[in-house]
Scaffold this motif. Sequence first.
Motif, PDB file in Angstrom:
ATOM      1  N   GLY A   1     -10.783  -5.462 -50.070  1.00 32.07           N
ATOM      2  CA  GLY A   1      -9.754  -6.480 -50.033  1.00 32.07           C
ATOM      3  C   GLY A   1     -10.332  -7.748 -49.428  1.00 32.07           C
ATOM      4  N   GLU A   2      -9.732  -8.880 -49.751  1.00 32.79           N
ATOM      5  CA  GLU A   2     -10.326 -10.155 -49.345  1.00 32.79           C
ATOM      6  C   GLU A   2     -10.386 -10.334 -47.832  1.00 32.79           C
ATOM      7  OE1 GLU A   2      -8.665 -12.937 -47.942  1.00 32.79           O
ATOM      8  OE2 GLU A   2      -6.700 -11.963 -47.877  1.00 32.79           O
ATOM      9  N   ASP A   3      -9.412  -9.780 -47.099  1.00 39.09           N
ATOM     10  CA  ASP A   3      -9.446  -9.969 -45.647  1.00 39.09           C
ATOM     11  C   ASP A   3     -10.616  -9.210 -45.010  1.00 39.09           C
ATOM     12  OD1 ASP A   3      -8.216  -7.541 -46.256  1.00 39.09           O
ATOM     13  OD2 ASP A   3      -6.521  -7.836 -44.903  1.00 39.09           O
ATOM     14  N   TRP A   4     -10.994  -8.083 -45.609  1.00 42.46           N
ATOM     15  CA  TRP A   4     -12.154  -7.322 -45.132  1.00 42.46           C
ATOM     16  C   TRP A   4     -13.438  -8.124 -45.384  1.00 42.46           C
ATOM     17  CZ3 TRP A   4     -12.389  -3.913 -41.615  1.00 42.46           C
ATOM     18  CH2 TRP A   4     -13.396  -2.946 -41.538  1.00 42.46           C
ATOM     19  N   PHE A   5     -13.487  -8.797 -46.537  1.00 44.49           N
ATOM     20  CA  PHE A   5     -14.621  -9.670 -46.830  1.00 44.49           C
ATOM     21  C   PHE A   5     -14.687 -10.805 -45.811  1.00 44.49           C
ATOM     22  CE2 PHE A   5     -16.564 -13.426 -48.641  1.00 44.49           C
ATOM     23  CZ  PHE A   5     -17.719 -12.942 -49.255  1.00 44.49           C
ATOM     24  N   VAL A   6     -13.544 -11.440 -45.537  1.00 36.85           N
ATOM     25  CA  VAL A   6     -13.529 -12.547 -44.576  1.00 36.85           C
ATOM     26  C   VAL A   6     -14.072 -12.084 -43.229  1.00 36.85           C
ATOM     27  CG1 VAL A   6     -12.052 -14.097 -43.243  1.00 36.85           C
ATOM     28  CG2 VAL A   6     -11.657 -13.818 -45.698  1.00 36.85           C
ATOM     29  N   HIS A   7     -13.572 -10.942 -42.762  1.00 36.28           N
ATOM     30  CA  HIS A   7     -14.003 -10.409 -41.466  1.00 36.28           C
ATOM     31  C   HIS A   7     -15.516 -10.219 -41.434  1.00 36.28           C
ATOM     32  CE1 HIS A   7     -14.328  -7.788 -37.966  1.00 36.28           C
ATOM     33  NE2 HIS A   7     -14.851  -6.861 -38.736  1.00 36.28           N
ATOM     34  N   HIS A   8     -16.060  -9.545 -42.460  1.00 41.32           N
ATOM     35  CA  HIS A   8     -17.499  -9.255 -42.473  1.00 41.32           C
ATOM     36  C   HIS A   8     -18.323 -10.509 -42.718  1.00 41.32           C
ATOM     37  CE1 HIS A   8     -17.591  -4.896 -41.975  1.00 41.32           C
ATOM     38  NE2 HIS A   8     -16.460  -4.868 -42.656  1.00 41.32           N
ATOM     39  N   CYS A   9     -17.805 -11.423 -43.520  1.00 44.96           N
ATOM     40  CA  CYS A   9     -18.514 -12.680 -43.747  1.00 44.96           C
ATOM     41  C   CYS A   9     -18.601 -13.483 -42.453  1.00 44.96           C
ATOM     42  CB  CYS A   9     -17.819 -13.481 -44.846  1.00 44.96           C
ATOM     43  SG  CYS A   9     -18.667 -15.013 -45.318  1.00 44.96           S
ATOM     44  N   MET A  10     -17.501 -13.547 -41.718  1.00 47.21           N
ATOM     45  CA  MET A  10     -17.515 -14.273 -40.451  1.00 47.21           C
ATOM     46  C   MET A  10     -18.536 -13.654 -39.485  1.00 47.21           C
ATOM     47  SD  MET A  10     -15.515 -16.877 -40.578  1.00 47.21           S
ATOM     48  CE  MET A  10     -13.951 -17.574 -41.147  1.00 47.21           C
ATOM     49  N   GLN A  11     -18.619 -12.322 -39.472  1.00 47.71           N
ATOM     50  CA  GLN A  11     -19.623 -11.673 -38.622  1.00 47.71           C
ATOM     51  C   GLN A  11     -21.033 -12.040 -39.078  1.00 47.71           C
ATOM     52  OE1 GLN A  11     -18.522  -7.460 -38.782  1.00 47.71           O
ATOM     53  NE2 GLN A  11     -17.743  -7.631 -36.691  1.00 47.71           N
ATOM     54  N   THR A  12     -21.251 -12.019 -40.391  1.00 46.96           N
ATOM     55  CA  THR A  12     -22.561 -12.359 -40.947  1.00 46.96           C
ATOM     56  C   THR A  12     -22.964 -13.777 -40.563  1.00 46.96           C
ATOM     57  OG1 THR A  12     -22.236 -10.857 -42.814  1.00 46.96           O
ATOM     58  CG2 THR A  12     -23.866 -12.616 -43.104  1.00 46.96           C
ATOM     59  N   LEU A  13     -21.986 -14.686 -40.557  1.00 51.71           N
ATOM     60  CA  LEU A  13     -22.252 -16.096 -40.259  1.00 51.71           C
ATOM     61  C   LEU A  13     -22.162 -16.413 -38.772  1.00 51.71           C
ATOM     62  CD1 LEU A  13     -20.186 -17.621 -43.215  1.00 51.71           C
ATOM     63  CD2 LEU A  13     -22.665 -17.270 -43.116  1.00 51.71           C
ATOM     64  N   GLU A  14     -21.960 -15.363 -37.947  1.00 48.50           N
ATOM     65  CA  GLU A  14     -21.912 -15.485 -36.487  1.00 48.50           C
ATOM     66  C   GLU A  14     -20.775 -16.396 -36.028  1.00 48.50           C
ATOM     67  OE1 GLU A  14     -25.900 -16.600 -35.327  1.00 48.50           O
ATOM     68  OE2 GLU A  14     -26.585 -14.519 -35.452  1.00 48.50           O
ATOM     69  N   VAL A  15     -19.628 -16.203 -36.655  1.00 48.17           N
ATOM     70  CA  VAL A  15     -18.398 -16.874 -36.229  1.00 48.17           C
ATOM     71  C   VAL A  15     -17.635 -15.907 -35.330  1.00 48.17           C
ATOM     72  CG1 VAL A  15     -16.199 -17.844 -37.003  1.00 48.17           C
ATOM     73  CG2 VAL A  15     -18.283 -18.242 -38.339  1.00 48.17           C
ATOM     74  N   LYS A  16     -17.218 -16.364 -34.172  1.00 50.38           N
ATOM     75  CA  LYS A  16     -16.608 -15.438 -33.221  1.00 50.38           C
ATOM     76  C   LYS A  16     -15.142 -15.177 -33.563  1.00 50.38           C
ATOM     77  CE  LYS A  16     -14.867 -18.366 -29.435  1.00 50.38           C
ATOM     78  NZ  LYS A  16     -14.955 -18.627 -27.992  1.00 50.38           N
ATOM     79  N   LYS A  17     -14.677 -14.022 -33.140  1.00 52.27           N
ATOM     80  CA  LYS A  17     -13.280 -13.616 -33.316  1.00 52.27           C
ATOM     81  C   LYS A  17     -12.520 -13.925 -32.033  1.00 52.27           C
ATOM     82  CE  LYS A  17     -12.492  -9.180 -33.463  1.00 52.27           C
ATOM     83  NZ  LYS A  17     -12.427  -7.799 -34.007  1.00 52.27           N
ATOM     84  N   ALA A  18     -11.433 -14.683 -32.155  1.00 52.83           N
ATOM     85  CA  ALA A  18     -10.592 -15.021 -31.006  1.00 52.83           C
ATOM     86  C   ALA A  18      -9.236 -14.346 -31.165  1.00 52.83           C
ATOM     87  CB  ALA A  18     -10.438 -16.535 -30.897  1.00 52.83           C
TER      88      ALA A  18
END
Length: 280
Positions: free
Chosen positions: A194-211
């Motif tokens: 699902g797209e939200d799972w992609f967003v989550h993993h993409c953000m991790q790949t790009l080193e964007v932090k989760k707040a």
Amino acid sequence: STTTPTPLPTLFCFVLVIKDTREPELMKVFLNKGIGIFACDNFTVLADEDLVLGSLPDGRPVPVEAVPGDKAWMANIPGSTQKVWHNTNIFLRAWYRIQQDGVYRHADWTVKVDPDSVFLPQRLQRLMLERYYPWGGASNSKWLDPTEPMYLANCLEFHSLQGPLEVFSRAAANKFFGGLSTCENALTDWKTWGEDWFVHHCMQTLEVKKAEGYGLLNDMWCHDQYLNTGHTYWEECQANGPTCKDLDAAVWHPYKSPEMVETCLRQALEVETGWALAET
């Protein structure tokens, strides 16, 4: 002397509509009232096929950007009996279009909502100001700076980003939309996600932090406790029908019929000072 009001954080909002569903009907409820993403500072509506929605209350027609191609499909999560939409293929086309348009670069935050999400952008702006910005009284650990790359988790049960409400800082949006091809190549299984799972993993790949953005979304598919009731939002809605009266959330999901959307909107706006939803 006079005090200058603190400016609200600016929002660019987008939604992707699947034409061969009830989603166009839901979007027309928001469009006819100028509510939902249509009340953001800027917005983009995309669809998987050519689609005409109509005009805003002031007569301005709303363009819909078509991103045709392979369709989404419903299937089990690998290794699970739970079925989800495998829709990353459509969203990738939408994200690339948004990247090309570049409107998100001018907003503090980029917000994606689903068509069955009842969304009050002014509420989201106010809650983010009050909860997270230093001039809203937030503690240092909670400051959300749109110039820092971050996205907001919204389901405490999984500490996850749920698709009904996706909020990226300006810096995170720049990294995400600019890094789509990087994520496509790095995340080899994305076609089954699902797209939200992609967003989550993409953000991790790009080193964007989760707040932390917990409480901004009331989602029937996230099993967090609803307010202090001792039960979930899904259980609350099963018992009482549409429930959108709490002032501490900005999105309620999912509402699958125009009638349920109208009911949820009316409840949400009745408790928002100065707002009233006209009958249509």
